[in-house]
Every structure is written in C-alpha cells, then in structure tokens.
Design an enzyme around this catalytic site. Structure first.
Site, PDB file in Angstrom:
ATOM      1  N   HIS A   1       0.818  -1.218   0.000  1.00  2.13           N
ATOM      2  CA  HIS A   1       0.000   0.000   0.000  1.00  2.13           C
ATOM      3  C   HIS A   1       0.849   1.265   0.000  1.00  2.13           C
ATOM      4  CE1 HIS A   1      -3.200  -2.902   1.573  1.00  2.13           C
ATOM      5  NE2 HIS A   1      -3.447  -2.647   0.316  1.00  2.13           N
TER       6      HIS A   1
ATOM      7  N   ASP B   1     -17.780  -0.476 -11.846  1.00  2.00           N
ATOM      8  CA  ASP B   1     -16.771  -1.000 -12.757  1.00  2.00           C
ATOM      9  C   ASP B   1     -15.706   0.070 -13.041  1.00  2.00           C
ATOM     10  OD1 ASP B   1     -15.323  -1.908 -14.928  1.00  2.00           O
ATOM     11  OD2 ASP B   1     -17.062  -2.763 -15.947  1.00  2.00           O
ATOM     12  N   GLY B   2     -14.483  -0.200 -12.592  1.00  3.97           N
ATOM     13  CA  GLY B   2     -13.394   0.759 -12.773  1.00  3.97           C
ATOM     14  C   GLY B   2     -13.116   1.041 -14.236  1.00  3.97           C
TER      15      GLY B   2
ATOM     16  N   ASP C   1      -5.152  -0.738  -8.263  1.00  6.11           N
ATOM     17  CA  ASP C   1      -4.877  -1.771  -7.259  1.00  6.11           C
ATOM     18  C   ASP C   1      -5.801  -2.950  -7.550  1.00  6.11           C
ATOM     19  OD1 ASP C   1      -4.378  -3.347  -5.119  1.00  6.11           O
ATOM     20  OD2 ASP C   1      -5.222  -2.004  -3.613  1.00  6.11           O
ATOM     21  N   SER C   2      -5.413  -3.727  -8.545  1.00  2.00           N
ATOM     22  CA  SER C   2      -6.308  -4.771  -9.039  1.00  2.00           C
ATOM     23  C   SER C   2      -5.894  -6.143  -8.533  1.00  2.00           C
ATOM     24  CB  SER C   2      -6.259  -4.786 -10.565  1.00  2.00           C
ATOM     25  OG  SER C   2      -5.005  -5.253 -10.993  1.00  2.00           O
TER      26      SER C   2
ATOM     27  N   GLU D   1      -5.273 -10.190 -10.032  1.00  4.92           N
ATOM     28  CA  GLU D   1      -4.507 -10.662 -11.189  1.00  4.92           C
ATOM     29  C   GLU D   1      -5.376 -10.584 -12.452  1.00  4.92           C
ATOM     30  OE1 GLU D   1      -1.470 -12.888 -10.909  1.00  4.92           O
ATOM     31  OE2 GLU D   1      -1.216 -12.470  -8.796  1.00  4.92           O
TER      32      GLU D   1
ATOM     33  N   PRO E   1     -12.636 -10.606 -12.614  1.00  3.80           N
ATOM     34  CA  PRO E   1     -13.101  -9.231 -12.835  1.00  3.80           C
ATOM     35  C   PRO E   1     -12.021  -8.260 -13.317  1.00  3.80           C
ATOM     36  CG  PRO E   1     -13.202  -9.854 -10.478  1.00  3.80           C
ATOM     37  CD  PRO E   1     -12.876 -11.088 -11.256  1.00  3.80           C
TER      38      PRO E   1
HETATM   39  N1  AG3 Z   1      -3.831  -6.545  -5.202  1.00  4.27           N
HETATM   40  C1  AG3 Z   1      -2.818  -7.356  -5.873  1.00  4.27           C
HETATM   41  C2  AG3 Z   1      -2.769  -8.762  -5.386  1.00  4.27           C
HETATM   42  C3  AG3 Z   1      -2.121  -9.735  -6.315  1.00  4.27           C
HETATM   43  C4  AG3 Z   1      -1.661 -10.914  -5.556  1.00  4.27           C
HETATM   44  N2  AG3 Z   1      -1.540 -12.068  -6.351  1.00  4.27           N
HETATM   45  C5  AG3 Z   1      -1.571 -13.336  -5.841  1.00  4.27           C
HETATM   46  N3  AG3 Z   1      -1.710 -13.534  -4.594  1.00  4.27           N
HETATM   47  N4  AG3 Z   1      -1.456 -14.338  -6.668  1.00  4.27           N
HETATM   48  C6  AG3 Z   1      -3.845  -6.581  -3.796  1.00  4.27           C
HETATM   49  C7  AG3 Z   1      -4.883  -5.733  -3.149  1.00  4.27           C
HETATM   50  C8  AG3 Z   1      -4.346  -5.062  -1.948  1.00  4.27           C
HETATM   51  N5  AG3 Z   1      -4.988  -3.828  -1.689  1.00  4.27           N
END
Ligand code: AG3
Length: 275
Positions: free
Chosen positions: A63, A138-139, A156-157, A159, A163
């Site tokens: 973060h 929906d972003g 901040d998505s 994988e 979605p």
């Molecule tokens: N967003 C990215 C997480 C990707 C992790 N991938 C995995 N575990 N295979 C995280 C959201 C945090 N705010």
C-alpha cells in the site's frame, strides 16, 4: 490436535501455505470467491478466488509503494483515483498527503469493502474519511467516462483473470491517459518477474506506446508469488526517478523512504531484461 493450513497455488506447481487459526468469513460474491482468514503468521488475511490479496502483517509494503511513489513524483496531487483496492489500504496511504483534496475509490465488489471494514479495520478504517468518495462499480467504465480529471490514478487490481482482465489491456491504459490531466501519472501493480515475466513485458510495451515516461519498480512482499513484486508507472510529464529532494515531506511509513523511492527503480538484470 489437527491443524488447518491454507495453500494458494501460485503456479501449477508452487504455492504458499499458511497455518490457519480460524476462518472468519467466506462468500461467493457476484464477482469472486471471498475469504477472510485469521492466520498464525500474517494476522487476518483477505483472499479472492484463492489468491492472497492482503495480510495485516505485510500490507504496508504494497500500500505504501503503490501510493507514495506516484504521489511524491507529482508536485501537486489534488485529485486521486484508486481503481480496485476495496480493502482501503491504498486510500489510507493517499490520505497521508495533505495536498490531496479528493480521493475516489471505485471497486467492483462492495463485499470486499464491507468485509475489509469488519475484519481489516486498520487497513480499511480511512474509507469513511470526508476526503474519500467510495463508489461500487466497474473501474473500466469509470475510466472510460472520465476526461482530464485526475492528477494521479492508482490501479490496485487482482490478477488479470476474473473481474480484472480488462484492467491489463492497452485500451484501459489509453482510457487512463484520457482520464488524467495533462501532467498526470498512473501506477498499476504488475505481478512478479519469476512466474509472470510476459505480463510485465506486455504491460510495459503497451504503456510505453501511450505514455512518454514508463518505469518499473519493485518491492518485497512476502505473501505474494515469489515475494518480488513489480509496479508499472506511466507518466505524462514527471519522471519518478528524477524527483527533486525538496519534493519529499515527512509522512509516517514503515517501508517507503525517499532513498527507497529511488532505489526501487534499480532492477535486477533479469528483470530489466524484460522491459
Ligand atoms: N492486489 C494485488 C494482489 C495480487 C496478488 N496475487 C496473488 N496472490 N497471486 C492486492 C490488493 C491489496 N490492496
């Protein structure tokens, strides 16, 4: 005594396994399978579709690095958009910057917001701040409908499956460029160089075609695949590597420092070979 362990299969043949204290909540939402779990080693954790999203112990790395690198690069980030990030961790860091007048969060899944507030309060606690507007939606559509509006956009998505598939396309980056002001900057999480090297190469290629300044930086995140995480920046004017010293101001962090800001762009050879 029997023991409960949770495994995220990060690839077909490799994973991370965590000893579980208790399961706090599980639910198939309209978009994904959500699990909140209390672990021995990393505290409460959020999983979506079986993948680690965040943990109380190491969330600060991700973060802080999503938020502070672009926010210290932009001289006056007043209007910020976070796409995804329903756990609220990026928003919490964004609010540490006094120049930020407004921070909008658009997450497709209201359940992520709801259960993060309940089980990850120190991460999600700032979502009710008066500077924050939370939209469940929906972003991709939000970006498509925005023009010349934001100083900084943070993606901040999850994988690129389920979605989030649209959020890794060239059309999305073109939309981000349109949604940004003329000196805007954006950052997206771009996975890891060990198991998804092509993703990094492809995103960097696409972003380079749209933004004059394209950069890659890394951070160490123990609960994510390989622990070596990457972030891609696309910027219209400001180079995140050339930030002048006087731009930095004091904020409370546990990972980010102004020295680390610059150091995070220094890449291992096999990573810089990808871009
Ligand atoms: N967003 C990215 C997480 C990707 C992790 N991938 C995995 N575990 N295979 C995280 C959201 C945090 N705010």
């Amino acid at each position: 005594m029997s023991e409960l362990w949770y495994t995220e299969k990060q690839t077909k043949n490799f994973g991370i396994t965590l000893k579980i204290k208790q399961t706090l909540h599980t639910e198939q939402t309209d978009f994904q399978y959500l699990e909140m779990v209390e672990t021995e080693e990393f505290g409460n954790m959020l999983f979506l579709d079986g993948m680690v999203m965040t943990s109380q112990k190491d969330e600060f790395v991700y973060h802080e690095m999503v938020a502070h690198v672009p926010l210290f690069t932009h001289p006056n980030p007043e209007n910020v958009l976070v796409v995804g990030g329903g756990d609220g961790g990026v928003i919490r860091e964004v609010l540490k910057h006094p120049q930020v007048k407004k921070a909008t969060l658009v997450d497709i899944d209201g359940k992520v917001i709801e259960y993060s507030k309940k089980f990850l309060p120190e991460i999600a606690g700032k979502l009710d701040d008066p500077r924050v507007e939370v939209k469940v939606g929906d972003g991709f559509m939000h970006i498509a409908e925005s023009e010349n509006e934001y100083d900084v956009i943070m993606v901040d998505s999850t994988e690129p499956m389920g979605p989030a598939v649209n959020l890794f396309t060239k059309g999305f980056y073109a939309g981000i460029s349109k949604a940004l002001k003329e000196d805007g900057i954006f950052v997206a999480q771009t996975d890891n160089p060990w198991f998804t090297p092509e993703l990094i190469t492809n995103v960097q290629r696409d972003v380079k075609e749209i933004f004059p300044i394209t950069r890659l930086y890394t951070a160490n995140i123990p609960t994510y695949p390989s622990g070596l995480w990457t972030f891609t920046i696309g910027s219209k004017r400001y180079d995140p590597i050339e930030v002048s010293e006087d731009r930095f101001h004091e904020i409370e962090t546990k990972y980010y420092t102004k020295e680390l800001h610059k150091a995070s762009f220094v890449l291992p050879k096999f990573v810089s070979d990808l871009i």
